[in-house]
Design an enzyme around this catalytic site. Structure first.
Site, PDB file in Angstrom:
ATOM      1  N   CYS A   1       6.583  -1.280   0.013  1.00  0.00           N
ATOM      2  CA  CYS A   1       7.503  -0.873   1.087  1.00  0.00           C
ATOM      3  C   CYS A   1       6.715  -0.264   2.242  1.00  0.00           C
ATOM      4  O   CYS A   1       7.056  -0.473   3.412  1.00  0.00           O
ATOM      5  CB  CYS A   1       8.528   0.120   0.562  1.00  0.00           C
ATOM      6  SG  CYS A   1       9.178  -0.304  -1.068  1.00  0.00           S
TER       7      CYS A   1
ATOM      8  N   CYS B   1      11.488  -9.008  -2.341  1.00  0.00           N
ATOM      9  CA  CYS B   1      12.664  -8.129  -2.407  1.00  0.00           C
ATOM     10  C   CYS B   1      13.665  -8.455  -1.305  1.00  0.00           C
ATOM     11  O   CYS B   1      14.802  -7.989  -1.339  1.00  0.00           O
ATOM     12  CB  CYS B   1      12.244  -6.660  -2.312  1.00  0.00           C
ATOM     13  SG  CYS B   1      11.457  -6.237  -0.761  1.00  0.00           S
TER      14      CYS B   1
HETATM   15 FE1  FES Z   1      11.020  -4.125  -0.888  1.00  0.00          FE
HETATM   16 FE2  FES Z   1      11.224  -1.551  -0.711  1.00  0.00          FE
HETATM   17  S1  FES Z   1      11.850  -2.784  -2.379  1.00  0.00           S
HETATM   18  S2  FES Z   1      10.618  -2.927   0.817  1.00  0.00           S
END
Ligand code: FES
Length: 148
Positions: free
Chosen positions: A103, A33
């Site tokens: 996360c 991400c």
């Molecule tokens: Fe990657 Fe939250 S989407 S840390």
């Protein structure tokens, strides 16, 4: 979808910022991400965490997770702090959606990385960090450096 606690810590994150001359600094990222989290620790001679701050460039759940994680380790000994799991962070937040579990992993890893940095600097061993690999996110770093 998000609990009140997650929204609260996302809107009013605790302990945001950086600590100058921190005793331990840890930075981790998630290659998928692209989110980045940095944790700063101020640790006294008794190995107690006196202050902790974070900087997170990432999603709302990453911000809420790091905010909650800093609250959970504030005032703790390094030996207690190293035991903080992402599961404990999720529980304290009242839950996270399954796609957002990583996360909270970022928060656990950032704290471990900062504690590892502290242990390296002080030349001490922290139980539980024997297998910690500070370069576990190497791909991520290579990726970042590749774009510089
Ligand atoms: Fe990657 Fe939250 S989407 S840390």
């Amino acid at each position: 979808m998000y609990t009140e606690k997650v929204m609260d810590h996302f809107r009013n994150p605790r302990n945001v910022g950086e600590i100058e001359k921190a005793d331990g600094v840890g930075e981790v990222g998630n290659a998928k991400c692209g989110d980045i989290m940095k944790i700063y620790l101020k640790i006294n001679d008794n190995h107690i965490i006196e202050d902790v701050k974070f900087q997170t460039f990432g999603c709302g759940s990453a911000i809420a997770s790091s905010s909650m994680a800093t609250e959970l380790i504030m005032g703790k000994s390094v030996n207690d702090a190293v035991e903080l799991t992402n599961k404990a962070v999720i529980e304290a937040l009242g839950g996270l959606p399954p796609v957002k579990v990583h996360c909270s992993v970022l928060a656990e890893q950032a704290i471990k990385a900062a504690l590892y940095d502290y242990a390296q600097k002080k030349n001490i061993q922290i139980k539980g960090l024997e297998d910690f690999n500070p370069n576990a996110d190497e791909d991520f770093h290579d990726h970042v450096h590749g774009e510089e």
